[in-house]
Design an enzyme around this catalytic site. Structure first.
Site, mmCIF file in Angstrom:
data_model
loop_
_atom_site.group_PDB
_atom_site.id
_atom_site.type_symbol
_atom_site.label_atom_id
_atom_site.label_comp_id
_atom_site.label_asym_id
_atom_site.label_seq_id
_atom_site.Cartn_x
_atom_site.Cartn_y
_atom_site.Cartn_z
ATOM 1 N N HIS A 1 28.684 45.653 45.664
ATOM 2 C CA HIS A 1 27.614 46.418 46.329
ATOM 3 C C HIS A 1 27.028 45.696 47.252
ATOM 4 C CE1 HIS A 1 26.393 44.285 42.675
ATOM 5 N NE2 HIS A 1 25.293 44.162 43.342
ATOM 6 N N ASN B 1 25.394 40.035 46.783
ATOM 7 C CA ASN B 1 25.540 38.774 45.544
ATOM 8 C C ASN B 1 26.851 38.954 44.862
ATOM 9 O OD1 ASN B 1 22.741 38.410 45.860
ATOM 10 N ND2 ASN B 1 22.188 40.210 44.911
ATOM 11 N N GLN C 1 25.148 37.833 40.616
ATOM 12 C CA GLN C 1 25.489 39.265 40.652
ATOM 13 C C GLN C 1 25.356 39.857 39.456
ATOM 14 O OE1 GLN C 1 29.488 39.506 41.533
ATOM 15 N NE2 GLN C 1 29.570 42.030 41.723
ATOM 16 N N ASP D 1 18.267 51.919 45.476
ATOM 17 C CA ASP D 1 18.500 50.887 44.255
ATOM 18 C C ASP D 1 17.049 51.214 43.396
ATOM 19 O OD1 ASP D 1 19.128 47.719 43.860
ATOM 20 O OD2 ASP D 1 17.627 48.437 42.735
ATOM 21 N N ILE D 2 17.487 51.369 42.079
ATOM 22 C CA ILE D 2 16.561 51.807 40.971
ATOM 23 C C ILE D 2 15.140 51.058 40.945
ATOM 24 C CG2 ILE D 2 17.548 50.675 38.906
ATOM 25 C CD1 ILE D 2 17.427 53.307 37.616
ATOM 26 N N HIS E 1 23.473 45.282 49.107
ATOM 27 C CA HIS E 1 22.194 45.510 49.300
ATOM 28 C C HIS E 1 21.805 45.895 50.773
ATOM 29 C CE1 HIS E 1 21.009 44.334 45.065
ATOM 30 N NE2 HIS E 1 22.160 43.595 45.411
#
Ligand code: AMP
Length: 126
Positions: free
Chosen positions: A110, A97, A104, A35-36, A112
């Protein structure tokens, strides 16, 4: 009402190689990358390679091979990042999410995978 997948979402661009990512793991049906904006020492996103908006879309319409590939990828990320309690890791949380209530942001399924510290309660009390 059917889901309408937006092929211009940022994860679709990552899958097409138009945006770079820090890949953690990949198989035929899934890609996992960092994750960024990590919210924990371990924060990896796992996405299916197919055009699915969210988890219920995927659960209803993905093939068995896609579901297996995606689920195995989650397991591989847990192994690679060392969060598995069975191997001495602290444990982890998997979050998907979805939609407005789930807040979301990116309309491509996706999950996490969060770990590396004690994460606190699952949802803040209302
Ligand atoms: P959400 O849709 O709310 O479950 O979360 C979307 C997640 O995608 C956020 O945690 C973002 O930090 C993450 N994100 C957005 N753009 C990128 C990117 N280019 N590379 C990696 N993670 C991203």
């Amino acid at each position: 009402m059917a889901y309408d997948y937006d092929p211009q979402n940022i994860f679709a661009k990552i899958l097409r190689g138009e945006i770079p990512n820090k890949t953690v793991y990949e198989n035929d049906h899934a890609l996992a990358f960092e994750d960024i904006q990590p919210a924990a020492p371990v924060h990896v996103l796992v996405i299916p390679k197919g055009p699915y908006v969210c988890y219920d879309h995927f659960a209803q319409e993905a093939s068995d091979a896609e579901i297996i590939g995606f689920t195995r990828a989650i397991g591989e990320v847990c192994r690679i990042t060392g969060v598995q309690p069975s191997e001495g890791g602290l444990g982890f949380r998997v979050i998907a999410n979805t939609g407005q209530a789930g807040v979301q942001e990116v309309p491509h399924l996706h999950v996490h995978i969060l770990g590396g510290r004690v994460l606190g309660r699952m949802v803040a009390p209302a």
